[in-house]
Design an enzyme around this catalytic site. Sequence first.
Site, PDB file in Angstrom:
ATOM      1  N   MET A   1      44.806  35.681  19.950  1.00 24.32           N
ATOM      2  CA  MET A   1      45.741  36.192  20.945  1.00 24.32           C
ATOM      3  C   MET A   1      45.682  37.709  21.013  1.00 24.32           C
ATOM      4  O   MET A   1      45.751  38.395  19.993  1.00 24.32           O
ATOM      5  CB  MET A   1      47.154  35.702  20.588  1.00 24.32           C
ATOM      6  CG  MET A   1      48.213  36.141  21.563  1.00 24.32           C
ATOM      7  SD  MET A   1      47.902  35.466  23.228  1.00 24.32           S
ATOM      8  CE  MET A   1      48.531  36.820  24.214  1.00 24.32           C
TER       9      MET A   1
ATOM     10  N   GLU B   1      39.084  39.072  22.749  1.00 26.12           N
ATOM     11  CA  GLU B   1      40.440  39.632  22.610  1.00 26.12           C
ATOM     12  C   GLU B   1      40.419  41.145  22.816  1.00 26.12           C
ATOM     13  O   GLU B   1      41.330  41.709  23.426  1.00 26.12           O
ATOM     14  CB  GLU B   1      41.045  39.281  21.246  1.00 26.12           C
ATOM     15  CG  GLU B   1      41.045  37.799  20.907  1.00 26.12           C
ATOM     16  CD  GLU B   1      41.599  36.888  21.996  1.00 26.12           C
ATOM     17  OE1 GLU B   1      42.456  37.336  22.765  1.00 26.12           O
ATOM     18  OE2 GLU B   1      41.154  35.720  22.062  1.00 26.12           O
TER      19      GLU B   1
HETATM   20  N1  TRP Z   1      45.327  34.469  25.667  1.00 28.61           N
HETATM   21  C1  TRP Z   1      44.618  33.845  24.587  1.00 28.61           C
HETATM   22  C2  TRP Z   1      43.143  34.081  24.830  1.00 28.61           C
HETATM   23  O1  TRP Z   1      42.516  33.458  25.585  1.00 28.61           O
HETATM   24  C3  TRP Z   1      44.810  32.391  24.428  1.00 28.61           C
HETATM   25  C4  TRP Z   1      46.154  31.824  24.290  1.00 28.61           C
HETATM   26  C5  TRP Z   1      46.988  31.421  25.256  1.00 28.61           C
HETATM   27  C6  TRP Z   1      46.762  31.401  23.116  1.00 28.61           C
HETATM   28  N2  TRP Z   1      48.053  30.769  24.755  1.00 28.61           N
HETATM   29  C7  TRP Z   1      47.924  30.731  23.448  1.00 28.61           C
HETATM   30  C8  TRP Z   1      46.397  31.518  21.794  1.00 28.61           C
HETATM   31  C9  TRP Z   1      48.723  30.134  22.488  1.00 28.61           C
HETATM   32  C10 TRP Z   1      47.196  30.942  20.847  1.00 28.61           C
HETATM   33  C11 TRP Z   1      48.324  30.237  21.183  1.00 28.61           C
HETATM   34  O2  TRP Z   1      42.577  34.968  24.343  1.00 28.61           O
HETATM   35 ZN    ZN Z   2      41.635  35.111  26.733  1.00 29.14          ZN
END
Ligand code: TRP
Ligand code: ZN
Length: 908
Positions: free
Chosen positions: A271, A306
């Site tokens: 994340m 990320e």
């Molecule tokens: N935004 C994150 C990515 O793609 C992924 C993501 C979305 C995420 N919801 C999540 C990661 C919930 C962990 C838990 O890089």
């Molecule tokens: Zn992403």
Amino acid sequence: MTIQAETKWLKDYQAPVFEVINLDLTFELSPTQTQVTNRMVCQLAPGQPLADMLLDGESLRLISIKLNDQLLNEVEYQLTDTQLRLPKVLFANSSSPYQLEIVTEINPQANTALEGLYLSSGRFCTQCEAEGFRKITYFFDRPDVLTTYQTTVIADKAEYPTLLANGNLVSQTDLSDGRHQAVWQDPHKKPCYLFALVAGSFGCLTDHYTTAEGREVLLEIYTEPRHLAKCRHAMDSLIASMRWDEQRFGLSYDLDRYMIVAVDDFNMGAMENKGLNVFNSKFVLADADSATDVDFEGVEAVIAHEYFHNWTGNRVTCRDWFQLTLKEGLTVFRDQEFTADMLSAPVKRIEDVRRLRSHQFAEDAGPMAHPIQPQSYIEMNNFYTLTVYEKGAEVVRLYQTLLGRDGFRKGMDLYFARHDGQAVTVDDFRLAMADANQQDLTPMQAWYQQAGTPHVKVVADYDASQQAWLLQFSQQNSLAQAKSEVDKTPLLIPIKLAAFDATGQAWSSSFLASAAQDAIAAGQLRLIEGEWVYLLTAFNQTLNVKDAPADLVWSLLRDFSAPVILDYAMPAAARLHLAKFDTDPFNRWEMVQQLVLADLIAQVNQAAATPTADLVVKPSNEVVTLFTSLLTEALAKTAQADVDWAWYGYALNLPDMSYLIEQFNPVPIAAVLQVYPAYQRAIGLALVDLWQQTYQAQAAQLSSDYAYNAQAIGRRLLKNRALQAWLASGNQQALSAAKAQYQTQAHMTDVAASLQGVMQWHEVAAAPLMDDFYQRWQDQPLVLDKWFAWQAGFGQAAGIAGVDALLAHAKFAWTTPNRVRSVLGSFARINLALFHQADGAGYRWLAKQVLHLDAINPQVAARMVVPLIQWRRYQPKQQRLMKQVLEELKGAIQSKDVFEIVSKALVD
Ligand code: TRP
Ligand code: ZN
């Protein structure tokens, strides 16, 4: 229990009524009673009439609310399970900006859904995307409310020596009672889904990066202290990503500090929280002993992904969650381009297209099919899909194909110039691309709105009297339910093409230029970065190529220039010709795969037509000849240094069983399960000497020291592919070689390949090796996941009892998603013989586990149920069995996550 399943619609989007000027959060951490004090300063958004203030909140215990220092009385506001409503009368007499102070209490220890604030191995961490911030405090939990954050973290110093939050560290002080506190300030405005907090006992690997502008950035990777030595690869990947983004896109990092924290309990990969990424430890930790090449590549790609989000996601974010592909499709595209530059571009393309076809195509043909910009959802977490991510990345790639790299870069520059600091839509991205290149890209719009994989049919005819080729293209939306206006719009589909003559010479681009003048004049054929790109913009379109020889072989959709299914009936001879001569490595690979796939399909059809226990499966002569020549070619080059070995490894592999399954409707699953492994065995046997020689030749070239580069990775890939095929042949020498490779324990890539191969082809012989592996690795969760996954994925002998034993194992943990995926996921996606067994016991087993998991972690449970939802594609008996377990599940589950998937699967 009836599920509260409210559907949210893109068409209902409304701009926020209030804006937040700043947010000050204080956390007094305790495992079961964490107190959160939320002080926000807000005001009406410009032009908005005064309205009730609606704040999202879930699983919170409200302690107090103050408005402008006045304690509110319970009768002055309304509280539900999901919302806090402050009526507008409260604001009518007070002057804007309003100061709100909301104190709540939460229980991180009870949080097994891993959304919001939770504990992982005694360490606090957060996950807020998509809608987890509402489980931390009452707030506007939507991506278009941006503000600056100050975060104070207070916790026991001995137990939680490290206290982290977004941005820059302002102060760290000891308190009198054994606690300490840290204050963090993030100068960049952000939506709450990018908030993060971490507290616990960590080791930290430190490094530095100097940006192109000469600013120093502190880089830190936090993990369990015992894993510190496994962070070097992640750190190198981070530094490489930072450099690459400056070089390719002119984008530099914007804070003094970049932190990555690895945790063992995590719902997804990682994340991109501002300045404080939280990662599944699977995508941080890697060393040669414990991680395979695939793991190393995963770390490099996810670290890059990320990091790239800092610009494509954080600096420019999404207006609402229907725009998710704006950040995810774009960021996946960026990480794909990064990996292509770091390792082998053709091999990266092959890997991505394989995944798209094996998994995204299935999603796009099933009951959860949705456009990359969905129109509605029940649970947003269900829309972090292969479609939004991988197909989304293919759509971004279309711009680069159409505009060239320079044009694409101009579009990116304009996108940031216009939208830095904003929350925007996919239309804003398309307009930036269009305006920067003075092109009308309106025809790209339909790619965001249509679900389903488009089909492109090509009929190529030669007119001898005119000496002309007529290539008739037509496109069709694949979804039967495609009936809305938007589905009736043709897509803009760029098709890279070339032609090769009988001698294998490329028919040169200058010839093509004069021969297809009409199409060029009409703007349908363009030379972009040295490649001819045919623009299919209508449902039917013909390309006329004059003064052309009759013996041309057309190479179409080169480099997989659009995410479509190409229906082009080529004679086997033409495929073989391109497999030899095409100058596009992707299409060379594609031709090999198509030949094998056609052969597999024919044999499955035959087995389905006349079921028999002693079926003879034999690869066609063309396939054997082609594999022989590829293996011979690779053997002849063994000592060379500049060969793309992984390309050979992938060319000599069979199409995935899941991609084979995709080719049928209905799927004759028993025949597929019979033919596929028999075909693997037969290919092993037919070329047994060549597999052995390839294995030995590559093994002799490789040093047992692990090196991470395209050459070494490619050699290992080819070597281990040869080992697999050799093992599949049943050859005893192969078994000895695999055991010896295991015993050598050179590095995890070789250990895993040998063990998985023995497990797959000699299950009995695998038992002592599996025991040995367990003894060595029982305390390393990521490695132990492999041990679980191999047994769940390849264990056949014990049947369902085998997977039950895994669930009963002392090291199995329902609260650790990686562990759950390694058993439930591997079983249903890889062990297809057990999952699809004729009596339905595999389906019932999975449904039972999903129901259990649903009460612990709905987000992961919703992922695990997916293999069942394809039920309509199977034959009647299998359909009934799958449908029945889905119906039972629908009546029993508690979460809207699983409810959405299961109920959509059952819609008539
Ligand atoms: N935004 C994150 C990515 O793609 C992924 C993501 C979305 C995420 N919801 C999540 C990661 C919930 C962990 C838990 O890089
Ligand atoms: Zn992403």
